[in-house]
Design a protein around this motif. Structure first.
Motif, PDB file in Angstrom:
ATOM      1  N   THR A   2       0.856  -1.179   0.000  1.00  0.00           N
ATOM      2  CA  THR A   2       0.000   0.000   0.000  1.00  0.00           C
ATOM      3  C   THR A   2       0.896   1.234   0.000  1.00  0.00           C
ATOM      4  O   THR A   2       2.127   1.142   0.072  1.00  0.00           O
ATOM      5  CB  THR A   2      -0.889   0.012   1.246  1.00  0.00           C
ATOM      6  N   ALA A   3       0.269   2.423  -0.031  1.00  0.00           N
ATOM      7  CA  ALA A   3       1.056   3.656   0.043  1.00  0.00           C
ATOM      8  C   ALA A   3       1.815   3.717   1.368  1.00  0.00           C
ATOM      9  O   ALA A   3       2.989   4.115   1.414  1.00  0.00           O
ATOM     10  CB  ALA A   3       0.138   4.864  -0.108  1.00  0.00           C
ATOM     11  N   ALA A   4       1.151   3.285   2.446  1.00  0.00           N
ATOM     12  CA  ALA A   4       1.821   3.261   3.749  1.00  0.00           C
ATOM     13  C   ALA A   4       2.980   2.263   3.741  1.00  0.00           C
ATOM     14  O   ALA A   4       4.050   2.522   4.299  1.00  0.00           O
ATOM     15  CB  ALA A   4       0.812   2.905   4.849  1.00  0.00           C
ATOM     16  N   GLY A   5       2.759   1.120   3.101  1.00  0.00           N
ATOM     17  CA  GLY A   5       3.809   0.117   3.023  1.00  0.00           C
ATOM     18  C   GLY A   5       5.007   0.608   2.241  1.00  0.00           C
ATOM     19  O   GLY A   5       6.164   0.376   2.629  1.00  0.00           O
ATOM     20  N   ASN A   6       4.752   1.301   1.135  1.00  0.00           N
ATOM     21  CA  ASN A   6       5.851   1.857   0.345  1.00  0.00           C
ATOM     22  C   ASN A   6       6.632   2.891   1.139  1.00  0.00           C
ATOM     23  O   ASN A   6       7.865   2.958   1.064  1.00  0.00           O
ATOM     24  CB  ASN A   6       5.309   2.488  -0.946  1.00  0.00           C
ATOM     25  N   GLY A   7       5.906   3.717   1.909  1.00  0.00           N
ATOM     26  CA  GLY A   7       6.581   4.717   2.728  1.00  0.00           C
ATOM     27  C   GLY A   7       7.448   4.085   3.799  1.00  0.00           C
ATOM     28  O   GLY A   7       8.577   4.529   4.045  1.00  0.00           O
ATOM     29  N   LEU A   8       6.927   3.018   4.431  1.00  0.00           N
ATOM     30  CA  LEU A   8       7.703   2.330   5.456  1.00  0.00           C
ATOM     31  C   LEU A   8       8.930   1.664   4.844  1.00  0.00           C
ATOM     32  O   LEU A   8      10.034   1.727   5.408  1.00  0.00           O
ATOM     33  CB  LEU A   8       6.824   1.291   6.149  1.00  0.00           C
ATOM     34  N   LEU A   9       8.769   1.042   3.682  1.00  0.00           N
ATOM     35  CA  LEU A   9       9.884   0.357   3.032  1.00  0.00           C
ATOM     36  C   LEU A   9      11.007   1.333   2.701  1.00  0.00           C
ATOM     37  O   LEU A   9      12.189   1.028   2.908  1.00  0.00           O
ATOM     38  CB  LEU A   9       9.395  -0.342   1.761  1.00  0.00           C
TER      39      LEU A   9
END
Length: 302
Positions: A60-67
């Protein structure tokens, strides 16, 4: 926020691999354990990190940001922990190498036992892979490839034989029935055992002699893919089905026993041997540094 470091590593594994099953394969764990870790992490963070369907897993967008922030952060954690290894009597930890089957057979049989005997506290994991892969995405520290397969931002040092040749060969029975080629172009009238790259392209049969170079578009009833198919291709050649074109070092044992005979030897092309490569823009972990130093000191073989 009390977030488990193991769950963060599980997130990184799944994100790099693009799925739970592939992540489990690369990490040596289980898909269910990775799924549980991601579920715990999402619960603690209060956001969804992956969109899951029965066929795909996507950030997700949040997942991409965390990665984007987590990869360099965990890399620094690994580097910080590796500093402690500098105070040990001997290097320790895991070293993961991504290599082609040919290197596993031709470059490493003498090197690896000697290296592990010298560094018993290092765990060495070998992943055989014919296509050029992103070392970081695959969770590997270094790889072995040939010059034409090296990326420009990699550091590379020779490993194993410095020069190799491709060789053509056939069984005595095949040559008795079909005659012995005297020139590479004669191969057009012969049955040949061909190879196909992982990309789908056919492996070229190239020959050189003095200032002459040529490529022959051979045909035949058997095509091998990289990996285990190579051993089968040798057996097919030994069975008298056709002419094989392969690493000279791979075929040498069969020349010695007489099950295959070399042909067109004056036309065999030579090329530089394999190289150990690793990213040049990161701190080298101590197990990899030990391996690099060991390879640099290994006797040269021309």
């Amino acid at each position: 926020m009390n977030v488990d470091l193991g769950d963060l590593n599980a997130f990184l594994t799944v994100a790099r691999a693009g799925g739970f099953r592939e992540g489990a394969r690369l990490s040596g764990g289980s898909a269910s354990a990775l799924s549980d870790a991601i579920r715990r992490l999402e619960t603690r963070l209060g956001v969804r990190l992956f969109n899951r369907t029965t066929r795909s897993v996507a950030l997700t967008a949040a997942g991409n940001g965390l990665l984007a922030r987590l990869e360099p952060a965990l890399g620094e954690v690994a580097n910080a922990l590796d500093v402690v290894n500098g105070y040990r009597d001997r290097p320790a930890g895991t070293l993961r190498l991504n290599i082609p089957v040919s290197a596993a057979r031709l470059a490493l049989p003498e090197i690896i036992p000697a290296f592990l005997a010298k560094y018993p506290e290092i765990l060495l994991e070998i992943i055989t892979e014919e296509s050029f892969v992103d070392l970081m995405a695959e969770g590997c520290d270094a790889g072995i490839r040939y010059d034409e397969r090296l990326e420009q931002d990699m550091i590379a040092i020779p490993i194993g034989p410095r020069k190799q040749r491709f060789a053509a060969a056939a069984s005595p029975d095949y040559l008795a029935r079909n005659g012995t080629p005297q020139h590479p172009q004669d191969l057009l009238d012969h049955s040949c055992i061909r190879g196909r790259f992982a990309s789908g392209a056919m492996f070229p049969w190239e020959f050189e002699k003095a200032d002459q170079t040529l490529e022959v578009a051979v045909t035949g009833p058997f095509i091998m893919r990289p990996g285990g198919g190579t051993d089968l291709a040798v057996e097919v050649a030994k069975g008298g089905i056709g002419i094989i074109y392969l690493f000279e070092d791979w075929l040498t044992p069969f020349f010695k026993e007489g099950s295959l005979l070399p042909i067109l030897e004056e036309w065999w092309p030579s090329f530089p041997g394999p190289k150990l490569y690793y990213p040049g823009r990161r701190l080298v972990p101590s197990p990899l540094r030990a391996f690099i130093d060991f390879i640099r000191a290994w006797p040269l073989h021309t």
